[in-house]
Design a protein around this motif. Structure first.
Motif, PDB file in Angstrom:
ATOM      1  N   UNK A   2       5.419 -13.647  13.940  1.00  0.00           N
ATOM      2  CA  UNK A   2       3.807 -13.787  13.704  1.00  0.00           C
ATOM      3  C   UNK A   2       3.315 -12.170  13.690  1.00  0.00           C
ATOM      4  N   UNK A   3       3.668 -11.220  14.111  1.00  0.00           N
ATOM      5  CA  UNK A   3       3.083 -10.568  14.675  1.00  0.00           C
ATOM      6  C   UNK A   3       3.671  -9.338  12.419  1.00  0.00           C
ATOM      7  N   UNK A   4       4.253 -10.022  11.986  1.00  0.00           N
ATOM      8  CA  UNK A   4       4.531  -9.494  10.244  1.00  0.00           C
ATOM      9  C   UNK A   4       3.730  -9.398   9.616  1.00  0.00           C
ATOM     10  N   UNK A   5       2.147 -10.540  10.018  1.00  0.00           N
ATOM     11  CA  UNK A   5       1.575 -11.170   9.511  1.00  0.00           C
ATOM     12  C   UNK A   5       0.542 -10.000   9.974  1.00  0.00           C
ATOM     13  N   UNK A   6       0.313  -9.934  10.959  1.00  0.00           N
ATOM     14  CA  UNK A   6      -1.486  -8.741  11.411  1.00  0.00           C
ATOM     15  C   UNK A   6      -0.519  -7.500  10.425  1.00  0.00           C
ATOM     16  N   UNK A   7       0.860  -6.719  10.214  1.00  0.00           N
ATOM     17  CA  UNK A   7       0.782  -5.664   9.800  1.00  0.00           C
ATOM     18  C   UNK A   7       1.220  -5.665   8.363  1.00  0.00           C
ATOM     19  N   UNK A   8       0.996  -6.695   7.908  1.00  0.00           N
ATOM     20  CA  UNK A   8       0.936  -7.274   6.477  1.00  0.00           C
ATOM     21  C   UNK A   8      -1.157  -7.032   6.118  1.00  0.00           C
ATOM     22  N   UNK A   9      -1.493  -7.303   6.711  1.00  0.00           N
ATOM     23  CA  UNK A   9      -3.152  -7.680   6.889  1.00  0.00           C
ATOM     24  C   UNK A   9      -3.449  -6.263   7.310  1.00  0.00           C
ATOM     25  N   UNK A  10      -2.962  -5.009   8.009  1.00  0.00           N
ATOM     26  CA  UNK A  10      -4.134  -3.987   8.258  1.00  0.00           C
ATOM     27  C   UNK A  10      -2.600  -3.209   7.514  1.00  0.00           C
ATOM     28  N   UNK A  11      -1.563  -3.475   6.820  1.00  0.00           N
ATOM     29  CA  UNK A  11      -1.294  -2.278   5.298  1.00  0.00           C
ATOM     30  C   UNK A  11      -1.895  -2.359   3.813  1.00  0.00           C
ATOM     31  N   UNK A  12      -2.187  -3.214   3.961  1.00  0.00           N
ATOM     32  CA  UNK A  12      -3.614  -3.766   2.710  1.00  0.00           C
ATOM     33  C   UNK A  12      -4.819  -3.892   2.936  1.00  0.00           C
ATOM     34  N   UNK A  13      -4.785  -3.623   4.128  1.00  0.00           N
ATOM     35  CA  UNK A  13      -6.260  -2.809   4.279  1.00  0.00           C
ATOM     36  C   UNK A  13      -6.480  -1.441   4.181  1.00  0.00           C
ATOM     37  N   UNK A  14      -5.111  -0.765   4.820  1.00  0.00           N
ATOM     38  CA  UNK A  14      -5.046   0.817   4.043  1.00  0.00           C
ATOM     39  C   UNK A  14      -5.294   0.810   2.938  1.00  0.00           C
ATOM     40  N   UNK A  15      -4.120   0.018   2.073  1.00  0.00           N
ATOM     41  CA  UNK A  15      -4.568   0.491   1.172  1.00  0.00           C
ATOM     42  C   UNK A  15      -5.295  -0.022  -0.006  1.00  0.00           C
ATOM     43  N   UNK A  16      -6.419  -1.239   0.053  1.00  0.00           N
ATOM     44  CA  UNK A  16      -7.469  -1.182  -0.136  1.00  0.00           C
ATOM     45  C   UNK A  16      -8.523  -0.202   0.315  1.00  0.00           C
ATOM     46  N   UNK A  17      -8.569   0.233   1.421  1.00  0.00           N
ATOM     47  CA  UNK A  17      -9.610   1.611   1.452  1.00  0.00           C
ATOM     48  C   UNK A  17      -8.973   2.793   1.112  1.00  0.00           C
ATOM     49  N   UNK A  18      -8.255   2.983   0.941  1.00  0.00           N
ATOM     50  CA  UNK A  18      -7.615   4.155   0.282  1.00  0.00           C
ATOM     51  C   UNK A  18      -7.344   3.877  -1.358  1.00  0.00           C
ATOM     52  N   UNK A  19      -7.428   3.586  -1.523  1.00  0.00           N
ATOM     53  CA  UNK A  19      -7.619   3.109  -2.903  1.00  0.00           C
ATOM     54  C   UNK A  19      -9.509   2.920  -3.869  1.00  0.00           C
ATOM     55  N   UNK A  20     -10.223   3.412  -2.708  1.00  0.00           N
ATOM     56  CA  UNK A  20     -11.701   3.436  -3.113  1.00  0.00           C
ATOM     57  C   UNK A  20     -12.610   2.295  -2.775  1.00  0.00           C
ATOM     58  N   UNK A  21     -12.438   1.378  -2.414  1.00  0.00           N
ATOM     59  CA  UNK A  21     -13.248   0.261  -1.658  1.00  0.00           C
ATOM     60  C   UNK A  21     -13.804   0.762  -0.712  1.00  0.00           C
ATOM     61  N   UNK A  22     -15.237   0.517  -1.119  1.00  0.00           N
ATOM     62  CA  UNK A  22     -15.864   0.514  -0.157  1.00  0.00           C
ATOM     63  C   UNK A  22     -15.923  -0.126   1.620  1.00  0.00           C
ATOM     64  N   UNK A  23     -15.979   0.690   2.589  1.00  0.00           N
ATOM     65  CA  UNK A  23     -15.156  -0.163   3.577  1.00  0.00           C
ATOM     66  C   UNK A  23     -16.266  -1.071   4.315  1.00  0.00           C
ATOM     67  N   UNK A  24     -16.520  -1.962   4.580  1.00  0.00           N
ATOM     68  CA  UNK A  24     -17.569  -2.879   4.469  1.00  0.00           C
ATOM     69  C   UNK A  24     -16.832  -3.872   5.629  1.00  0.00           C
ATOM     70  N   UNK A  25     -18.025  -4.689   5.249  1.00  0.00           N
ATOM     71  CA  UNK A  25     -17.780  -6.384   6.475  1.00  0.00           C
ATOM     72  C   UNK A  25     -16.185  -6.597   6.553  1.00  0.00           C
ATOM     73  N   UNK A  26     -15.593  -6.902   5.551  1.00  0.00           N
ATOM     74  CA  UNK A  26     -14.343  -7.359   5.261  1.00  0.00           C
ATOM     75  C   UNK A  26     -13.238  -6.308   6.261  1.00  0.00           C
ATOM     76  N   UNK A  27     -13.332  -4.920   5.965  1.00  0.00           N
ATOM     77  CA  UNK A  27     -12.498  -4.252   6.752  1.00  0.00           C
ATOM     78  C   UNK A  27     -12.853  -4.319   7.947  1.00  0.00           C
ATOM     79  N   UNK A  28     -13.665  -4.503   8.647  1.00  0.00           N
ATOM     80  CA  UNK A  28     -14.324  -4.634  10.333  1.00  0.00           C
ATOM     81  C   UNK A  28     -13.940  -6.313  10.837  1.00  0.00           C
ATOM     82  N   UNK A  29     -13.498  -6.916  10.048  1.00  0.00           N
ATOM     83  CA  UNK A  29     -13.631  -8.518  10.417  1.00  0.00           C
ATOM     84  C   UNK A  29     -11.904  -8.227  10.029  1.00  0.00           C
TER      85      UNK A  29
END
Length: 195
Positions: free
Chosen positions: A40-67
């Motif tokens: 189960x915790x691996x799911x959250x780890x994947x979500x955390x990594x993908x969110x960080x990569x999305x932000x690092x790749x220049x995505x605008x920080x919006x409600x999705x990242x906060x959610x």
């Protein structure tokens, strides 16, 4: 992409929970079931990594990242509690386990229970706010208003849940069974006839 991943993580949580409990109780593979539940915790780890990569790749920080941060915080605070709650019911229903313990309904015991749930909400808010603060620093000079807004949302959730929990402390619900007995005992001597 982040919203899709949040949905996948939520569905994955329940699929892993069902699979882990099914393995644990139906064929009696307790260790295998426990191993599946530990994924189960691996799911959250994947979500955390993908969110960080999305932000690092220049995505605008919006409600999705906060959610995503709030979802991870919620899972940290309430995930084990949810698994334990479901596990007790499945064990009772399918493995002859004892009936699940219900939370207290009256008095200070109920207030204590609500206070402990409120502490879980505080943990959720702390984890989410910390992740959001990391994301704010990670983004740097970009627009972080949405992330700060989610921090305010977690604070409001703590305050609202705290007020609700406090009502159980200030106005504890009385057990109707004990109240009737107490009233009967108090009223008993008043209505005795002298002989």
């Amino acid at each position: 992409m982040v919203v899709t991943l949040i949905i996948v993580c939520e569905v994955g949580f329940w699929v892993l929970l069902a699979a882990g409990l099914a393995l644990r109780y139906l064929p009696g593979m307790r260790r295998t079931g426990a191993a599946v539940l530990l994924l189960e915790p691996l799911l959250e780890l994947v979500l955390l990594v993908v969110t960080a990569i999305d932000l690092r790749n220049g995505a605008t920080a919006d409600w999705k990242h906060g959610l995503a941060a709030v979802y991870i915080g919620y899972t940290v605070a309430y995930g084990h509690y949810t698994i334990t709650w479901v596990d007790a019911r499945v064990a009772h229903r399918f493995a002859g386990g004892p009936p699940p313990v219900k939370p207290p309904r009256y008095g200070m015991a109920r207030a204590r229970h609500e206070g402990l749930l409120w502490l879980r909400t505080v943990l959720m808010a702390v984890v989410a706010a910390a992740l959001l603060q990391c994301a704010i620093r990670y983004v740097g000079d970009g627009d972080t208003g949405s992330l700060r807004g989610w921090q305010a949302v977690t604070l409001r959730a703590v305050v609202l849940h705290g007020v609700i929990a406090l009502t159980y402390l200030l106005w504890p619900k009385k057990d109707p069974g004990r109240g009737a007995a107490a009233d009967g005992e108090a009223a008993g001597p008043r209505y005795k006839t002298l002989r």
